[in-house]
Each structure stands twice: as C-alpha cells, then as structure tokens.
Design a protein around this motif. Structure first.
Motif, PDB file in Angstrom:
ATOM      1  N   THR A  66      -6.756   8.418  35.425  1.00 44.61           N
ATOM      2  CA  THR A  66      -6.952   7.707  34.155  1.00 44.61           C
ATOM      3  C   THR A  66      -7.746   6.421  34.289  1.00 44.61           C
ATOM      4  O   THR A  66      -7.994   5.746  33.294  1.00 44.61           O
ATOM      5  CB  THR A  66      -5.587   7.390  33.520  1.00 44.61           C
ATOM      6  OG1 THR A  66      -4.794   6.628  34.452  1.00 44.61           O
ATOM      7  CG2 THR A  66      -4.846   8.664  33.158  1.00 44.61           C
ATOM      8  N   GLY A 114      -3.219   5.567  37.976  1.00 43.90           N
ATOM      9  CA  GLY A 114      -4.596   5.514  37.492  1.00 43.90           C
ATOM     10  C   GLY A 114      -5.532   6.452  38.234  1.00 43.90           C
ATOM     11  O   GLY A 114      -6.742   6.423  38.000  1.00 43.90           O
ATOM     12  N   VAL A 160      -6.388  10.805  27.430  1.00 45.58           N
ATOM     13  CA  VAL A 160      -5.853   9.985  28.521  1.00 45.58           C
ATOM     14  C   VAL A 160      -4.351  10.200  28.669  1.00 45.58           C
ATOM     15  O   VAL A 160      -3.824  10.249  29.789  1.00 45.58           O
ATOM     16  CB  VAL A 160      -6.182   8.493  28.287  1.00 45.58           C
ATOM     17  CG1 VAL A 160      -5.471   7.615  29.311  1.00 45.58           C
ATOM     18  CG2 VAL A 160      -7.696   8.262  28.350  1.00 45.58           C
ATOM     19  N   SER A 161      -3.636  10.342  27.562  1.00 47.13           N
ATOM     20  CA  SER A 161      -2.199  10.614  27.620  1.00 47.13           C
ATOM     21  C   SER A 161      -1.932  11.931  28.335  1.00 47.13           C
ATOM     22  O   SER A 161      -0.979  12.043  29.124  1.00 47.13           O
ATOM     23  CB  SER A 161      -1.620  10.640  26.206  1.00 47.13           C
ATOM     24  OG  SER A 161      -0.255  10.978  26.226  1.00 47.13           O
ATOM     25  N   GLU A 205      -0.982  13.460  35.963  1.00 45.28           N
ATOM     26  CA  GLU A 205      -0.890  12.520  37.085  1.00 45.28           C
ATOM     27  C   GLU A 205       0.562  12.343  37.537  1.00 45.28           C
ATOM     28  O   GLU A 205       0.849  12.291  38.743  1.00 45.28           O
ATOM     29  CB  GLU A 205      -1.488  11.182  36.654  1.00 45.28           C
ATOM     30  CG  GLU A 205      -1.692  10.160  37.745  1.00 45.28           C
ATOM     31  CD  GLU A 205      -2.383   8.928  37.183  1.00 45.28           C
ATOM     32  OE1 GLU A 205      -3.622   8.926  37.098  1.00 45.28           O
ATOM     33  OE2 GLU A 205      -1.675   7.988  36.808  1.00 45.28           O
ATOM     34  N   PRO A 227     -11.466   9.603  33.162  1.00 45.24           N
ATOM     35  CA  PRO A 227     -11.407  10.396  31.921  1.00 45.24           C
ATOM     36  C   PRO A 227     -12.785  10.874  31.472  1.00 45.24           C
ATOM     37  O   PRO A 227     -12.954  12.034  31.070  1.00 45.24           O
ATOM     38  CB  PRO A 227     -10.772   9.440  30.912  1.00 45.24           C
ATOM     39  CG  PRO A 227      -9.960   8.500  31.749  1.00 45.24           C
ATOM     40  CD  PRO A 227     -10.763   8.317  33.003  1.00 45.24           C
ATOM     41  N   LEU A 255      -3.845  13.261  30.624  1.00 40.13           N
ATOM     42  CA  LEU A 255      -4.102  13.010  32.044  1.00 40.13           C
ATOM     43  C   LEU A 255      -2.942  12.261  32.695  1.00 40.13           C
ATOM     44  O   LEU A 255      -2.614  12.504  33.857  1.00 40.13           O
ATOM     45  CB  LEU A 255      -5.403  12.226  32.204  1.00 40.13           C
ATOM     46  CG  LEU A 255      -6.692  12.934  31.755  1.00 40.13           C
ATOM     47  CD1 LEU A 255      -7.896  12.028  31.967  1.00 40.13           C
ATOM     48  CD2 LEU A 255      -6.874  14.250  32.497  1.00 40.13           C
ATOM     49  N   HIS A 256      -2.325  11.343  31.965  1.00 38.56           N
ATOM     50  CA  HIS A 256      -1.151  10.639  32.484  1.00 38.56           C
ATOM     51  C   HIS A 256      -0.044  11.643  32.825  1.00 38.56           C
ATOM     52  O   HIS A 256       0.625  11.523  33.856  1.00 38.56           O
ATOM     53  CB  HIS A 256      -0.629   9.630  31.458  1.00 38.56           C
ATOM     54  CG  HIS A 256      -1.231   8.267  31.571  1.00 38.56           C
ATOM     55  ND1 HIS A 256      -1.116   7.493  32.714  1.00 38.56           N
ATOM     56  CD2 HIS A 256      -1.952   7.525  30.688  1.00 38.56           C
ATOM     57  CE1 HIS A 256      -1.744   6.344  32.532  1.00 38.56           C
ATOM     58  NE2 HIS A 256      -2.263   6.340  31.319  1.00 38.56           N
TER      59      HIS A 256
END
Length: 424
Positions: free
Chosen positions: A331, A328, A310-311, A317, A336, A313-314
């Motif tokens: 995320t 989001g 997730v980090s 993003e 995810p 993906l952040h």
C-alpha cells in the motif's frame, strides 16, 4: 512477549504435520455435487494464517517445525481470502434481495432470476458461491437444519442451493442430467419429458431454493440445441426456485438477443417460449424477468475508488506471511498504482500476481514483495477493452488508452525488463 515466547507459542499453535499434510494433499470434491458444495460451504474462510514472524523469530523455531511453518504459510499465501469489495457488495445486495424476496412469495407462477456477468478473472463464481453459501447457512439455521417442505415418509437430502455448470456441448438432456447428478450420479435412461419432470420433482423434494447455473456463456444461440437449452432454462423459472445464471459477457453472447431492457427497473424481460419443446411443461405466459448485474473491476479515478482498492490491498497484506514483510508492503511507495497498472484492477489477476510474487519471495529468500520482484512475474491479463474509464486510468496510473480492437488475452509480458542494477 519476547521472541522466545512467541516462537514457543507458534510451535504450540501450529497444526500437526499430519493435519498440514491433509490440508495440502486432500482433494476437495467438485462443487457441482452435493458433497462438494457442502464441503465448500463448511470449509470456506476456515483457513487461518499462522502468526507472523520475523527472520530472527523464525530461526528460533525447531528445524522440523520451521519446515511446517513454511509449508503452512505457503498454503496461506496461495489462498487469499474473499474480501468485501464494492463489486461484491453490489452483487450480494441483488442476490440477497432476490433470494429473500422469492422465498417469501406465495403462489407465484414464475420466480424472477439473476444474471451475473463479467469478464474473465473478475471473480464471478467465487462471489456468487460465497453469497449463496451464506444464504444457505441462514436458511438452514432458520429451519433448524430441517427441510420445511419435506415430503412425509421420505429421506431426501436437504439442498437449499444447487450449483451446476453448463455442459460443454449443452442439450436439454445434458443440462437436466447435470442438475440431477448434483444429488448423486446415476444413469438417467429417460426421455426429455421424463427428465424434466424428474428435475422438477428433485428440486421440490430436496427443498432447493436457489439453482446456480455457471458458464452460461457456453451457450451459442446459432445452435438449435443451445436455443432449446435456453427454453429449458426459462421453464426452470416456474419450478419455485431462484435461478442464478453466471457467465462471461452475457450481453455479448446472444442470450439476451430477443430480450427487452426496462431502463427504469434494470430488468431484462425475456419473451414467452416460442415452442413447446418442454413437452407439456410449458410454463405460464407471464414474461420471464432477469436482473442483470455486471461484476466490474476495481477503478482508480475518484478518492472513493482509490480508498476501496487500497483497503483491499490492506486486507491482502494482513493475510500474507513473509518474514521481511513490513507495513505498507502493498500500500505504500506507489505500489497501489503499480498493481493497478499491471492488472487494470481485475481482482483475479491481482490475486494471481500477488500469490506468484509471494511464492517467488519465499523461493529466493527475499521474503518481501516489491515492484522489482513483481517485474519478474508474467500474468495473462485477459482484460478486453470494454471501454471502462480509459481516461481515468490514464490520469490515475499513466497508462495509454488501449486499442479498441484488441483481442489478445495472454499478452502481459510484465514491465519492460530493466538492467539488474537499475531494478535494485
């Protein structure tokens, strides 16, 4: 800051049209030349995304600058940054430890090397290049950008890192020529012993500390020439450089067929050379050691693994520039899990899926990425069944355990197509 001020600031901060055109049209030299490697080292991480805009703010831009902004954000969306990941940290620690340790060795007959293995699209070349370029930055700064081992009266290029690719049809001669051509193309009309001596002299005279040989999986040990190339690679370890071999599934290629693994140190020990094909440059009979590191994919079974994914993906993003992107976007709302299921955590495929999704979002005017849009994107998975946590994958994202004998690599047809009204 109101929308008008932001739009004015974007206009002022955008590169000129000529600069944007040069970023898109300029062709970077190949990384396996000195000029190409220096271009990569200097340019990496220099592409900064433009300020994010909403649709309303974008409409406030003058028409000609609006087009420039779109071109620049498209360039941004297609060049996702290299982020720190658990996989990258593992490779970085090993290569840094080996490079730093070897540069401090004195009178060592042979330098331990590193092998970086992984499946396709796992980011091997990008990771190794990034680590080696950072090492070169540090080395140059430490020595005031001068070669501490320069030969008096010469004006050789200073090249702490050399990057070459294994020739498609490799022979000892062709590998030597690839290394020598890194410093400048020439016709090397020499015998093999002369070429090897020239390689040894060039590595010394140019102050080379790390020699990266990519695509070593091209070597096949049933070919006599490839066996001779491996003998030459072993000999290179005595030339006072740290050898970094990069390839797909190195343990499965046969390169380590005769090697023994120390289960306590994790090192692979190669036996002494069986021949004297290096014609008088046979290295010491001390065992050659490589440390093998596997560049893995993301996993999604434990809380730490989920947080790492997730980090990542952040980070993506924050880099993307879409007019309707919201926090989001990648995320939240099961994204995810969806992205893990589509790519099985392979970083190269994840990047390709999101880059293609961003292009599609801009082309269709949707200006955001969601599952319905990504359902339309087909990617080649290239993820062989290597037994990587199938049970965890099943529990985490509801994916069936893959078959053991699957050998198809371009088999991702995307999720099953749903009717348009259901997809919406």
């Amino acid at each position: 800051m109101n929308d008008d001020d932001l739009a004015a600031g974007v206009v002022a901060g955008l590169p000129g049209r000529e600069r944007i055109a040069s970023l898109i049209l300029a062709s970077a030299p190949h990384r396996h030349t000195h000029a190409g490697w220096q271009h990569y080292r200097a340019a990496r991480g220099q592409l900064l995304p433009p300020p994010p805009l909403t649709v309303r703010q974008w409409k406030l831009l003058p028409p000609e600058r609006r087009s420039d902004y779109d071109i620049y954000r498209r360039l941004t969306n297609m060049n996702l940054p290299v982020q720190e990941t658990p996989m990258l940290r593992k490779v970085t620690r090993l290569i840094d430890r080996r490079l730093q340790g070897n540069t401090l060795r004195q009178d060592s007959p042979t330098m331990p090397g590193v092998m970086v293995s992984g499946w396709g699209n796992h980011g091997k070349t990008a990771t190794v290049s990034s680590v080696a370029a950072a090492f070169e930055d540090q080395w140059l700064a430490l020595h005031d950008y001068l070669n501490p081992d320069a030969v008096e009266g010469t004006n050789d290029l200073h090249a702490p890192v050399v990057y070459v690719q294994t020739p498609v049809t490799a022979t000892p001669k062709s590998l030597c020529e690839s290394i020598l051509n890194f410093f400048g193309p020439e016709r090397w009309n020499m015998t093999l012993p002369q070429l090897i001596r020239q390689v040894a002299d060039s590595l010394r005279d140019h102050g080379v500390k790390a020699l990266i040989i990519d695509d070593v999986n091209r070597l096949r040990m049933h070919r006599a020439d490839d066996q001779d190339v491996l003998d030459l690679v072993r000999a290179l370890m005595s030339f006072n450089v740290t050898l970094i071999l990069v390839g797909v599934n190195i343990p499965g290629t046969g390169l380590l067929r005769e090697a023994s693994r120390n289960r306590h140190t994790g090192q692979w020990t190669l036996p002494p050379l069986e021949s004297t094909r290096v014609h008088g440059l046979e290295v010491t009979q001390i065992e050659r050691r490589f440390e093998l590191v596997e560049l893995d994919r993301f996993h999604y079974a434990t809380p730490a693994e989920m947080d790492a994914f997730v980090s990542h993906l952040h980070g993506i993003e924050a880099h993307l520039r879409l007019l309707k992107a919201e926090e989001g976007m990648l995320t939240g709302d099961g994204m995810p899990e969806y992205l893990m299921r589509r790519t099985e955590g392979v970083i190269g495929l994840l990047s390709r899926l999101i880059e293609d999704g961003a292009q599609e979002a801009m082309a269709t005017g949707r200006e955001t990425i969601d599952q319905a849009l990504l359902d339309q994107i087909v990617i080649g998975r290239g993820v062989p069944d290597d037994g990587a946590d199938p049970a965890a994958m099943t529990a985490a994202v509801g994916k069936k355990k893959p078959r053991k004998s699957r050998n198809s690599v371009f088999d991702d047809q995307g999720p099953l197509a749903a009717p348009a009204e259901e997809a919406g």
